[in-house]
Design an enzyme around this catalytic site. Structure first.
Site, PDB file in Angstrom:
ATOM      1  N   HIS A 140      35.149 166.344  82.149  1.00  0.00           N
ATOM      2  CA  HIS A 140      33.786 166.835  81.898  1.00  0.00           C
ATOM      3  C   HIS A 140      33.813 168.312  81.502  1.00  0.00           C
ATOM      4  O   HIS A 140      32.756 168.924  81.348  1.00  0.00           O
ATOM      5  CB  HIS A 140      32.925 166.686  83.156  1.00  0.00           C
ATOM      6  CG  HIS A 140      32.304 165.324  83.342  1.00  0.00           C
ATOM      7  ND1 HIS A 140      31.892 164.524  82.300  1.00  0.00           N
ATOM      8  CD2 HIS A 140      31.987 164.624  84.471  1.00  0.00           C
ATOM      9  CE1 HIS A 140      31.356 163.403  82.778  1.00  0.00           C
ATOM     10  NE2 HIS A 140      31.410 163.433  84.086  1.00  0.00           N
ATOM     11  N   GLY A 296      20.327 152.394  80.391  1.00  0.00           N
ATOM     12  CA  GLY A 296      21.117 152.522  79.174  1.00  0.00           C
ATOM     13  C   GLY A 296      20.298 152.411  77.899  1.00  0.00           C
ATOM     14  O   GLY A 296      20.742 151.793  76.930  1.00  0.00           O
TER      15      GLY A 296
HETATM   16  P1  PAP Z   1      28.867 160.007  84.394  1.00  0.00           P
HETATM   17  O1  PAP Z   1      29.023 161.169  83.498  1.00  0.00           O
HETATM   18  O2  PAP Z   1      28.382 160.375  85.767  1.00  0.00           O
HETATM   19  O3  PAP Z   1      30.048 159.110  84.405  1.00  0.00           O
HETATM   20  P2  PAP Z   1      27.606 158.484  82.358  1.00  0.00           P
HETATM   21  O4  PAP Z   1      28.340 157.209  82.365  1.00  0.00           O
HETATM   22  O5  PAP Z   1      27.976 159.495  81.341  1.00  0.00           O
HETATM   23  O6  PAP Z   1      27.641 159.147  83.805  1.00  0.00           O
HETATM   24  O7  PAP Z   1      26.060 158.230  82.183  1.00  0.00           O
HETATM   25  C1  PAP Z   1      25.344 157.231  82.817  1.00  0.00           C
HETATM   26  C2  PAP Z   1      24.396 156.679  81.790  1.00  0.00           C
HETATM   27  O8  PAP Z   1      25.108 155.772  80.940  1.00  0.00           O
HETATM   28  C3  PAP Z   1      23.262 155.867  82.421  1.00  0.00           C
HETATM   29  O9  PAP Z   1      22.170 156.008  81.523  1.00  0.00           O
HETATM   30  P3  PAP Z   1      20.648 155.807  81.946  1.00  0.00           P
HETATM   31  O10 PAP Z   1      20.418 156.599  83.191  1.00  0.00           O
HETATM   32  O11 PAP Z   1      19.831 156.307  80.796  1.00  0.00           O
HETATM   33  O12 PAP Z   1      20.468 154.360  82.151  1.00  0.00           O
HETATM   34  C4  PAP Z   1      23.855 154.474  82.403  1.00  0.00           C
HETATM   35  O13 PAP Z   1      22.898 153.446  82.522  1.00  0.00           O
HETATM   36  C5  PAP Z   1      24.530 154.474  81.033  1.00  0.00           C
HETATM   37  N1  PAP Z   1      25.578 153.453  80.930  1.00  0.00           N
HETATM   38  C6  PAP Z   1      26.529 153.128  81.847  1.00  0.00           C
HETATM   39  N2  PAP Z   1      27.296 152.127  81.385  1.00  0.00           N
HETATM   40  C7  PAP Z   1      26.815 151.808  80.167  1.00  0.00           C
HETATM   41  C8  PAP Z   1      27.182 150.823  79.193  1.00  0.00           C
HETATM   42  N3  PAP Z   1      28.170 149.974  79.412  1.00  0.00           N
HETATM   43  N4  PAP Z   1      26.482 150.780  78.048  1.00  0.00           N
HETATM   44  C9  PAP Z   1      25.454 151.637  77.811  1.00  0.00           C
HETATM   45  N5  PAP Z   1      25.051 152.573  78.686  1.00  0.00           N
HETATM   46  C10 PAP Z   1      25.726 152.663  79.858  1.00  0.00           C
END
Ligand code: PAP
Length: 334
Positions: A140, A296
């Site tokens: 990050h 997502g």
């Molecule tokens: P992180 O940096 O803490 O790992 P990260 O995965 O970057 O988090 O972001 C989470 C977001 O990605 C969430 O978005 P939302 O709050 O708008 O819903 C999560 O739902 C989304 N996300 C996780 N997995 C997927 C996926 N397989 N496809 C699309 N979006 C995803």
């Protein structure tokens, strides 16, 4: 010692601790707060890992780094890149119960470098002997925090970003949810938003983080691939092929005809990952696995941000991104 110099050996442990204690700090919802290091707000829990990464990590030509600001698609990119890289060993398919994604959260499969290094003595050349077979890592940290060895090597970096409105909203949801699970006190959307706009956020300022990788991708497109969450959502298969090609493992015509691309897209979709037991239970870095999977969607901001919040972020985007030719088309969910 200048912060960007690369000492050949271990630093003085005391010097590191003195440096950390001299840096500005701010409270955060959970954990031990944020520390301002080289103009970025680093989670204080990981500051030692970030310093070790910056000063001592030795990148190898074969490394592929998945980089992101939190809440911009990290988990998704990890699932996609892991499936692409290991597709010969693990057949990608929702029907393949033996695929590692069925038993491990994507964050377990592709570790964050600064978290791995955090467990090692601060300021020391890290002992990476346990990780020599790992090719795929995540981070990050902003681009210029990566060590000289990565910049000098043939390592490849894939950066994923997301429009700031959805990123702010997703971050707030994450922290509000994490807060329910044992955080410290309430924090309204308005308060979170104010901090986000000021740059006070995990690895913030958001703008400077994005621009660090955007500029690098313009200067070294063969080394840094810049992706947008919105584009990945719009045409996942096309972008997955770009990712595979950039990683040096392009899909063959036979694979495409066999539906391998579509199978990876389906297996890594939010709807599939979210419903797996491994992601409904358990936790990682102290957060429940399920908090990494929400809606997502592109444009969910329209359901939460007030017109004045939207205007404020639009103005910041214009001021920060336009001079560098970086734009986001703001779509609303219907
Ligand atoms: P992180 O940096 O803490 O790992 P990260 O995965 O970057 O988090 O972001 C989470 C977001 O990605 C969430 O978005 P939302 O709050 O708008 O819903 C999560 O739902 C989304 N996300 C996780 N997995 C997927 C996926 N397989 N496809 C699309 N979006 C995803």
């Amino acid at each position: 010692m200048a912060e960007n110099s690369q000492p050949p050996n271990n630093d003085n442990q005391q010097e590191i601790e003195e440096l950390i204690s001299s840096l500005p700090k701010e409270k955060w919802w959970r954990g031990s707060g944020l520390t301002l290091y080289q103009n970025f707000w680093v989670p204080s829990d990981f500051i030692r890992g970030v310093i070790t990464l910056r000063r001592h990590f030795i990148g190898r030509d074969s490394n592929i780094l998945l980089a992101s600001k939190p809440k911009t698609g990290t988990t998704w990119l990890k699932a996609l890149a892991f499936s692409v890289l290991h597709r010969a060993q693990f057949r990608p398919s929702v029907a393949n119960a033996n695929h590692p994604l069925c038993s491990s959260n994507p964050h377990d499969l592709v570790p964050f470098l600064e978290i791995m290094l955090n467990g090692q003595p601060a300021g020391h050349v890290p002992d990476m002997s346990g990780f020599t077979d790992l090719q795929l890592f995540a981070t990050h940290v902003p681009y210029h925090f990566l060590p000289e060895s990565i910049h000098q090597s043939q390592s490849r970096v894939i950066y994923i970003c997301r429009n700031p409105l959805d990123t702010a909203l997703s971050s707030w949801h994450f922290w509000a949810q994490a807060n329910l699970e044992g955080g410290a006190g309430d924090w309204s959307m308005e308060e979170f938003f104010e901090n986000f706009c000021k740059g006070l956020d995990f690895y913030g300022p958001f703008w400077d983080h994005l621009l660090s990788y955007w500029k690098a991708s313009c200067e070294r497109p063969e080394r840094v691939l810049f992706l947008k969450y919105e584009d990945l959502k719009e045409d996942t298969a096309r972008n997955l092929k770009r990712i595979a090609e950039f990683m040096g493992v392009p899909f063959s015509k036979e694979e495409e005809l066999d539906g391998v691309v579509d199978q990876i897209v389906e297996m890594c979709s939010l709807s599939n990952l979210k419903e797996l037991d491994v992601n409904k239970t358990g936790d990682i870095f102290g957060y429940e696995n399920k908090t990494f999977f929400r809606k997502g969607e592109v444009g969910d901001w329209a359901n939460y941000l007030s017109p004045s919040m939207v205007e404020r972020l639009e103005n910041i985007m214009k001021e920060k991104f336009s001079p560098f030719g970086l734009y986001f088309t703001l779509k609303k969910t219907s």
